[in-house]
Design a protein around this motif. Structure first.
Motif, PDB file in Angstrom:
ATOM      1  N   ASP A  85       0.833  -1.209   0.000  1.00 22.98           N
ATOM      2  CA  ASP A  85       0.000   0.000   0.000  1.00 22.98           C
ATOM      3  C   ASP A  85       0.867   1.258   0.000  1.00 22.98           C
ATOM      4  O   ASP A  85       0.528   2.259  -0.646  1.00 22.98           O
ATOM      5  CB  ASP A  85      -0.928   0.004   1.210  1.00 22.98           C
ATOM      6  CG  ASP A  85      -2.044  -1.029   1.104  1.00 22.98           C
ATOM      7  OD1 ASP A  85      -2.214  -1.603   0.014  1.00 22.98           O
ATOM      8  OD2 ASP A  85      -2.735  -1.262   2.113  1.00 22.98           O
TER       9      ASP A  85
ATOM     10  N   TYR B  70       0.334   0.254  -4.717  1.00 21.05           N
ATOM     11  CA  TYR B  70      -0.270  -0.883  -5.407  1.00 21.05           C
ATOM     12  C   TYR B  70      -1.685  -1.109  -4.868  1.00 21.05           C
ATOM     13  O   TYR B  70      -1.959  -0.940  -3.674  1.00 21.05           O
ATOM     14  CB  TYR B  70       0.571  -2.139  -5.234  1.00 21.05           C
ATOM     15  CG  TYR B  70       2.014  -1.957  -5.644  1.00 21.05           C
ATOM     16  CD1 TYR B  70       2.368  -1.112  -6.699  1.00 21.05           C
ATOM     17  CD2 TYR B  70       3.046  -2.606  -4.969  1.00 21.05           C
ATOM     18  CE1 TYR B  70       3.687  -0.931  -7.073  1.00 21.05           C
ATOM     19  CE2 TYR B  70       4.375  -2.424  -5.343  1.00 21.05           C
ATOM     20  CZ  TYR B  70       4.688  -1.590  -6.393  1.00 21.05           C
ATOM     21  OH  TYR B  70       5.996  -1.413  -6.743  1.00 21.05           O
ATOM     22  N   LEU B  71      -2.593  -1.508  -5.742  1.00 22.97           N
ATOM     23  CA  LEU B  71      -4.011  -1.621  -5.402  1.00 22.97           C
ATOM     24  C   LEU B  71      -4.364  -3.058  -5.046  1.00 22.97           C
ATOM     25  O   LEU B  71      -4.105  -3.982  -5.822  1.00 22.97           O
ATOM     26  CB  LEU B  71      -4.855  -1.162  -6.596  1.00 22.97           C
ATOM     27  CG  LEU B  71      -6.368  -1.185  -6.398  1.00 22.97           C
ATOM     28  CD1 LEU B  71      -6.793  -0.128  -5.388  1.00 22.97           C
ATOM     29  CD2 LEU B  71      -7.072  -0.970  -7.741  1.00 22.97           C
TER      30      LEU B  71
ATOM     31  N   VAL C 152      -6.941  -5.975  -4.826  1.00 23.35           N
ATOM     32  CA  VAL C 152      -8.148  -6.270  -5.596  1.00 23.35           C
ATOM     33  C   VAL C 152      -8.643  -7.670  -5.258  1.00 23.35           C
ATOM     34  O   VAL C 152      -7.990  -8.426  -4.532  1.00 23.35           O
ATOM     35  CB  VAL C 152      -7.876  -6.169  -7.120  1.00 23.35           C
ATOM     36  CG1 VAL C 152      -7.472  -4.752  -7.506  1.00 23.35           C
ATOM     37  CG2 VAL C 152      -6.810  -7.180  -7.549  1.00 23.35           C
TER      38      VAL C 152
ATOM     39  N   LEU D 191      -6.129  -6.930 -15.390  1.00 19.22           N
ATOM     40  CA  LEU D 191      -6.237  -5.604 -14.767  1.00 19.22           C
ATOM     41  C   LEU D 191      -5.064  -4.715 -15.152  1.00 19.22           C
ATOM     42  O   LEU D 191      -5.216  -3.492 -15.246  1.00 19.22           O
ATOM     43  CB  LEU D 191      -6.325  -5.747 -13.249  1.00 19.22           C
ATOM     44  CG  LEU D 191      -7.540  -6.537 -12.738  1.00 19.22           C
ATOM     45  CD1 LEU D 191      -7.524  -6.620 -11.220  1.00 19.22           C
ATOM     46  CD2 LEU D 191      -8.846  -5.915 -13.232  1.00 19.22           C
ATOM     47  N   ILE D 192      -3.887  -5.307 -15.386  1.00 22.68           N
ATOM     48  CA  ILE D 192      -2.747  -4.528 -15.892  1.00 22.68           C
ATOM     49  C   ILE D 192      -3.068  -4.043 -17.307  1.00 22.68           C
ATOM     50  O   ILE D 192      -2.795  -2.886 -17.665  1.00 22.68           O
ATOM     51  CB  ILE D 192      -1.456  -5.356 -15.869  1.00 22.68           C
ATOM     52  CG1 ILE D 192      -1.078  -5.734 -14.423  1.00 22.68           C
ATOM     53  CG2 ILE D 192      -0.319  -4.600 -16.537  1.00 22.68           C
ATOM     54  CD1 ILE D 192      -0.731  -4.552 -13.543  1.00 22.68           C
TER      55      ILE D 192
ATOM     56  N   GLY E  12      -5.116  -0.937 -17.245  1.00 25.35           N
ATOM     57  CA  GLY E  12      -4.516   0.351 -16.936  1.00 25.35           C
ATOM     58  C   GLY E  12      -4.000   0.546 -15.531  1.00 25.35           C
ATOM     59  O   GLY E  12      -3.431   1.598 -15.221  1.00 25.35           O
ATOM     60  N   PHE E  13      -4.182  -0.436 -14.632  1.00 22.36           N
ATOM     61  CA  PHE E  13      -3.601  -0.304 -13.297  1.00 22.36           C
ATOM     62  C   PHE E  13      -2.092  -0.533 -13.384  1.00 22.36           C
ATOM     63  O   PHE E  13      -1.624  -1.426 -14.089  1.00 22.36           O
ATOM     64  CB  PHE E  13      -4.217  -1.313 -12.335  1.00 22.36           C
ATOM     65  CG  PHE E  13      -5.651  -1.027 -11.992  1.00 22.36           C
ATOM     66  CD1 PHE E  13      -5.987   0.077 -11.219  1.00 22.36           C
ATOM     67  CD2 PHE E  13      -6.664  -1.868 -12.434  1.00 22.36           C
ATOM     68  CE1 PHE E  13      -7.312   0.347 -10.897  1.00 22.36           C
ATOM     69  CE2 PHE E  13      -7.984  -1.607 -12.117  1.00 22.36           C
ATOM     70  CZ  PHE E  13      -8.313  -0.495 -11.344  1.00 22.36           C
ATOM     71  N   ASP E  14      -1.331   0.268 -12.623  1.00 24.74           N
ATOM     72  CA  ASP E  14       0.124   0.128 -12.640  1.00 24.74           C
ATOM     73  C   ASP E  14       0.618  -0.988 -11.736  1.00 24.74           C
ATOM     74  O   ASP E  14       1.694  -1.554 -11.961  1.00 24.74           O
ATOM     75  CB  ASP E  14       0.788   1.444 -12.198  1.00 24.74           C
ATOM     76  CG  ASP E  14       0.767   2.491 -13.298  1.00 24.74           C
ATOM     77  OD1 ASP E  14       0.649   2.103 -14.480  1.00 24.74           O
ATOM     78  OD2 ASP E  14       0.867   3.685 -12.978  1.00 24.74           O
TER      79      ASP E  14
ATOM     80  N   VAL F 117      -1.137  -4.211  -9.050  1.00 27.00           N
ATOM     81  CA  VAL F 117      -2.267  -4.826  -8.348  1.00 27.00           C
ATOM     82  C   VAL F 117      -1.767  -6.036  -7.583  1.00 27.00           C
ATOM     83  O   VAL F 117      -0.816  -6.703  -7.984  1.00 27.00           O
ATOM     84  CB  VAL F 117      -3.393  -5.248  -9.318  1.00 27.00           C
ATOM     85  CG1 VAL F 117      -4.059  -4.036  -9.946  1.00 27.00           C
ATOM     86  CG2 VAL F 117      -2.884  -6.198 -10.394  1.00 27.00           C
TER      87      VAL F 117
ATOM     88  N   THR G 257       5.611  -6.289 -17.814  1.00 25.52           N
ATOM     89  CA  THR G 257       5.085  -6.472 -16.460  1.00 25.52           C
ATOM     90  C   THR G 257       5.915  -7.492 -15.707  1.00 25.52           C
ATOM     91  O   THR G 257       6.314  -8.523 -16.270  1.00 25.52           O
ATOM     92  CB  THR G 257       3.610  -6.927 -16.511  1.00 25.52           C
ATOM     93  OG1 THR G 257       2.823  -5.923 -17.166  1.00 25.52           O
ATOM     94  CG2 THR G 257       3.052  -7.174 -15.122  1.00 25.52           C
TER      95      THR G 257
END
Length: 490
Positions: free
Chosen positions: A186, A190-191, A193, A234-235, A238-240, A242, A457
């Motif tokens: 966090d 990073y998110l 999910v 999810l990458i 557009g999430f950088d 997760v 990634t």
């Protein structure tokens, strides 16, 4: 048990409710004992817990009660409890009580609670396997009649947690490990999910799934074996970065390091590669060790594992050659089978070359790796979701970390070429046709996602159960799972 039920009936005849609705407590054992001062003003408390010992002496009695923080002694005197003292004779070890009173020190020097009122909160109808302890002058503790039968402990974890205080500490540390990982991620933005557990197509690992049926849709679904393919979608979106703490399910054998239901952490970060992920992982594990163990050197069995970065790094073929004297680079499947026979490594008749290499590595190399070691650069056929190595033909950019002889985590420079990925899936389907039930399944929707474009990634998976085993010095995965899978009780 018969006597306890008779006591329960007698309590009810005396208008005592043996299962009331609530008790408002104001203190816990450890804090009360730690904060007590002989010269401080009298402190009134309301505590609650399970009776773990009783000493009755006519007009007075002592008991120790156990709460979530530890044990504390309670002193009960007939003169202070004229209406309820006789009912105390109907209580047993294991009963839950609430006590209102004040803190004092006994003549024997033990900080205790002098009861001015007590209340039965739950009558225990089964006797506990009480563990007795004796501490000598040197501070060494001896256990008598320990509740040590592992099958009973795993089946009746509720009893195990009551009578074996060290077990509760293992699971507190497990929670702290997960919390510290979450804090680390966090802080980097990073998110966290959630992805589906029920999946129409399973993938992301080599494993057989559990199958269930959805009645309304009239289709079979699979309990996920990994969450990798959903997280990489999810990458694409557009999430950088997760991550997910996921319950995964694999329909395979059980042993000291495998349970069919387990916890996996997976992380994916855009625009990074496996070299970057190695450095992040070292930093992460070091941070977790400091927060939960207070040191980077952790006792595990007879050894002490040093998690201080940097960790040793070996290529897979280099490690196999170091510990077997055999070079597997460039070998055909037939040659690999011959080498496996020479090394007395059993392989499945339907296994491909990658599986044979994996078996040789698992049996002949892993047991020698005690301190955390990066094993890098795996053969292409072993890693259908990893990018081809940028400079070594026939290899992929992948690493695993082996510690205490077991795989701790797995990571890739993730394959983001949809054409290459389709070809890899098709090769896996050929292996399935040959009888390899753990080969991966072709996922058309995942390929469609890649066709929209996924950035470079880095991906990482960490077995939370195995990490907890290491950091709590437990030799079986069942000791870090509250309710491990067991054979049906007869």
């Amino acid at each position: 048990m018969k006597r306890r039920r008779e006591e329960l009936d007698e309590l009810r005849r005396r208008s005592v409710n043996p299962y009331p609705y609530f008790f408002d407590r104001t203190g816990y054992s450890a804090e009360i004992i730690t904060d007590f001062r002989d010269d401080a003003p009298r402190r009134d408390v309301r505590i609650a817990g399970r009776i773990m010992s009783i000493r009755r002496m006519g007009k007075a009695s002592f008991c120790h009660i156990l709460d979530s923080a530890g044990r504390i002694q309670v002193y009960l005197r007939r003169d202070d409890l004229p209406d309820s003292y006789d009912n105390f004779k109907l209580l047993d070890i294991g009963d839950l009580i609430g006590v209102e009173g004040y803190v004092f020190r006994t003549k024997m020097g033990e900080v205790s609670v002098h009861a001015t009122r007590y209340e039965l909160l739950a009558k225990s109808l089964r006797p506990l396997p009480v563990v007795k302890e004796k501490t000598d002058e040197a501070g060494a503790t001896t256990l008598f009649d320990p509740f040590a039968d592992k099958e009973l402990r795993y089946r009746q974890r509720y009893v195990d947690l009551i009578v074996n205080s060290g077990v509760r500490e293992v699971f507190r540390k497990r929670a702290a490990i997960i919390s510290s990982i979450r804090t680390f991620f966090d802080a980097r933005g990073y998110l966290e999910v959630e992805t589906p557990i029920l999946q129409p197509i399973y993938g992301g690992a080599f494993a057989r799934p559990f199958v269930t049926h959805h009645n309304a849709l009239d289709i079979d679904l699979y309990l996920r074996i990994a969450d990798e393919l959903y997280l990489k979608r999810l990458i694409v979106g557009g999430f950088d970065g997760v991550y997910e703490f996921a319950k995964d399910f694999r329909n395979e054998g059980m042993d000291k390091s495998h349970n069919p239901e387990f916890t996996m952490l997976e992380l994916y970060v855009a625009y990074k590669d496996y070299r970057w992920m190695m450095n992040l992982l070292e930093e992460l594990v070091a941070d977790v060790c400091r927060r939960t163990c207070g040191s980077l050197k952790v006792p595990v069995g007879d050894a002490v594992i040093d998690f201080t970065p940097p960790w040793k790094r070996l290529t897979m073929f280099g490690a196999i050659e170091e510990y077997t004297g055999r070079s597997l680079a460039g070998c055909t499947e037939q040659e690999l089978r011959a080498i496996a026979r020479e090394l007395h490594v059993e392989v499945d008749p339907g296994a491909g070359g990658g599986s044979i290499i994996d078996e040789i590595f698992s049996e002949k190399v892993e047991p020698h790796l005690v301190n955390p070691t990066f094993i890098t650069d795996y053969p292409l056929e072993m890693s259908p979701l990893a990018k081809k190595h940028r400079s070594e033909a026939g290899l992929v950019e992948r690493f695993e970390v082996i510690a205490n002889g077991k795989e701790l985590c797995n990571a890739f420079s993730e394959l983001n070429d949809p054409i290459d990925q389709r070809q890899r899936f098709e090769e896996q389907m050929k292996l399935r046709a040959r009888g390899d039930e753990e080969a991966q399944v072709l996922d058309e929707d995942y390929l469609r996602a890649l066709e929209y474009g996924m950035p470079p990634t880095a991906g990482l998976g960490i077995g939370i159960d195995r990490l907890t085993m290491l950091l709590t010095n437990q030799d079986s995965i069942r000791d870090v799972l509250l309710f491990p899978q067991m054979k049906p009780e007869q």
